[in-house]
Design a protein around this motif. Sequence first.
Motif, PDB file in Angstrom:
ATOM      1  N   GLN A 114       8.389-118.399 -13.138  1.00 36.57           N
ATOM      2  CA  GLN A 114       8.156-118.017 -14.526  1.00 36.57           C
ATOM      3  C   GLN A 114       8.200-116.509 -14.731  1.00 36.57           C
ATOM      4  O   GLN A 114       8.719-116.022 -15.732  1.00 36.57           O
ATOM      5  N   GLU A 144      10.591-114.499 -17.267  1.00 37.83           N
ATOM      6  CA  GLU A 144      10.065-113.597 -18.287  1.00 37.83           C
ATOM      7  C   GLU A 144      10.760-112.243 -18.227  1.00 37.83           C
ATOM      8  O   GLU A 144      10.992-111.607 -19.263  1.00 37.83           O
ATOM      9  N   LYS A 174      13.978-112.635 -19.908  1.00 39.29           N
ATOM     10  CA  LYS A 174      13.740-112.736 -21.349  1.00 39.29           C
ATOM     11  C   LYS A 174      13.560-111.358 -21.970  1.00 39.29           C
ATOM     12  O   LYS A 174      14.135-111.057 -23.029  1.00 39.29           O
ATOM     13  N   ALA A 201      17.263-120.991 -21.136  1.00 36.59           N
ATOM     14  CA  ALA A 201      17.117-120.777 -22.577  1.00 36.59           C
ATOM     15  C   ALA A 201      15.892-121.513 -23.107  1.00 36.59           C
ATOM     16  O   ALA A 201      15.121-120.972 -23.918  1.00 36.59           O
ATOM     17  N   ALA A 202      15.680-122.753 -22.644  1.00 34.88           N
ATOM     18  CA  ALA A 202      14.503-123.507 -23.083  1.00 34.88           C
ATOM     19  C   ALA A 202      13.219-122.873 -22.568  1.00 34.88           C
ATOM     20  O   ALA A 202      12.216-122.784 -23.294  1.00 34.88           O
ATOM     21  N   ARG A 203      13.237-122.392 -21.329  1.00 33.35           N
ATOM     22  CA  ARG A 203      12.042-121.801 -20.721  1.00 33.35           C
ATOM     23  C   ARG A 203      11.654-120.501 -21.416  1.00 33.35           C
ATOM     24  O   ARG A 203      10.467-120.165 -21.508  1.00 33.35           O
ATOM     25  N   THR A 204      12.651-119.758 -21.902  1.00 34.33           N
ATOM     26  CA  THR A 204      12.389-118.449 -22.522  1.00 34.33           C
ATOM     27  C   THR A 204      12.403-118.500 -24.042  1.00 34.33           C
ATOM     28  O   THR A 204      12.192-117.471 -24.689  1.00 34.33           O
ATOM     29  N   SER A 205      12.668-119.673 -24.617  1.00 33.69           N
ATOM     30  CA  SER A 205      12.732-119.844 -26.074  1.00 33.69           C
ATOM     31  C   SER A 205      13.795-118.952 -26.714  1.00 33.69           C
ATOM     32  O   SER A 205      13.601-118.405 -27.799  1.00 33.69           O
ATOM     33  N   LEU A 206      14.919-118.781 -26.010  1.00 32.59           N
ATOM     34  CA  LEU A 206      16.022-117.978 -26.518  1.00 32.59           C
ATOM     35  C   LEU A 206      17.238-118.870 -26.765  1.00 32.59           C
ATOM     36  O   LEU A 206      17.402-119.917 -26.128  1.00 32.59           O
ATOM     37  N   GLU A 207      18.090-118.415 -27.676  1.00 31.43           N
ATOM     38  CA  GLU A 207      19.333-119.139 -27.926  1.00 31.43           C
ATOM     39  C   GLU A 207      20.299-118.916 -26.760  1.00 31.43           C
ATOM     40  O   GLU A 207      20.378-117.801 -26.220  1.00 31.43           O
TER      41      GLU A 207
END
Length: 432
Positions: free
Chosen positions: A107, A111, A114, A179-185
């Motif tokens: 994680q 991060e 990210k 992308a899902a783990r970092t909430s990014l497109e």
Amino acid sequence: MRQIPTEGDGLLPDASLDSPPATRPGGSPAEVSDQSDPGDATQRNFRYQHSYGVVLLIAAASGKLPYVAIWCEQHEDILAERLDGKWDGYQVKTRQREDGQWTLSNQDFCEALKHLALLDARFPELIEGLHVVSNAQFLKTEDPKRAHLSPYGFLDAIRRARAIEDLSVPFDSALLKLAARTSLEPHPLFSALRKTKLLEGPQRESFDAEIAQDHICTLEGCADLPRSRLAAIRDELVARVFRASSLFNEDPARHWCCVSGEDRNYPRLAAKRVSVDEVRSALIDTQIPFRYLPASSSLAVGTAFEKIPAFERKLLAAGLQSQVEALRMKMLSTERRLLELAERQPERVRPLLDQLENVVKGEYAEALLALRQRAAPYGAQLLSDVYQRLRAISRERQELVEREPYESLVGVAALLTAECQLGWGPPFDLGS
């Protein structure tokens, strides 16, 4: 100072400028929980981040990196200002050796990616390169079952693909998971990852020595410098990066400069910049404090309590009744301070004693010489002179005494008194 980009197109201070810098540079509390002193481990992680800033400055001063300055805790751990007007971002992550290599399932590593991706999304035309730096290795494997966990393989596949649709298996699904783990497109993340590189920095256990011996010595005129000089230059540069990473600012303009004016004139922002020219000035300005010979001290800590009776008799015989209690407390407190240091950093105690004992003895000898022609008792004047000398050293020559406080210097004088190495009046027989 070179103009920096403005609100519409540049790396301005954001809302976090007046907030404290991140409290965990490259590590989470869980990563230091097994240390005997988590506070020390956290400070070491901070120093590692600051030291890596020094690595970049030295490389730039040597012409190996195209930088004119670094900015500390401004959008990223380190933001490097390039000669071409663009910027490179650095995330510095530390990790304990027993925690193994970084993988795409970690994680903290995600991060870091990210952070860099958000920086690139905010300033896509200005960001040239993105970097994750760590003392730990990044997983590199030929095992197809673990390929999706390898940061090296993943980023290599990203760079070889012209678009997300070109990503090979298993890295196409690895990107979607990231992308899902970092909430990014996925698409802006893909764009940032194409700019991202992995760097293995110095080891966390030896980075101080590595910077002095492997980096500073490459600068012009530094190849033949003694180790003490290289270490002093390193410490000065680390201190400059540390100040730039904090909110410390002595510029009086911070109280009158309009915060909505031109950003290059904003003192708190300017204080975050360390230029490559400062490396060159440090080579000239850094002074090496005088050092006494190794193993030249005679003090053995841990025996002060049993020597208190003789210590008190010596002071009473010199007419120093009023000083007995204060000196006794400083003596015992200083000994405890040294014993605690011996438990945490045993290698530091003997060099520290070498320096402190000889400094105190030197000041005592000079004060005694000036008073020896006077008739006894002269203990009060002698002790007063020594007090003044030690206080002046603690204020004006801190490097000479390893930044130890005045009270510690007086405590060392008391320890030497208990050891019968300092006297405050004519010699006398202590008896049995």
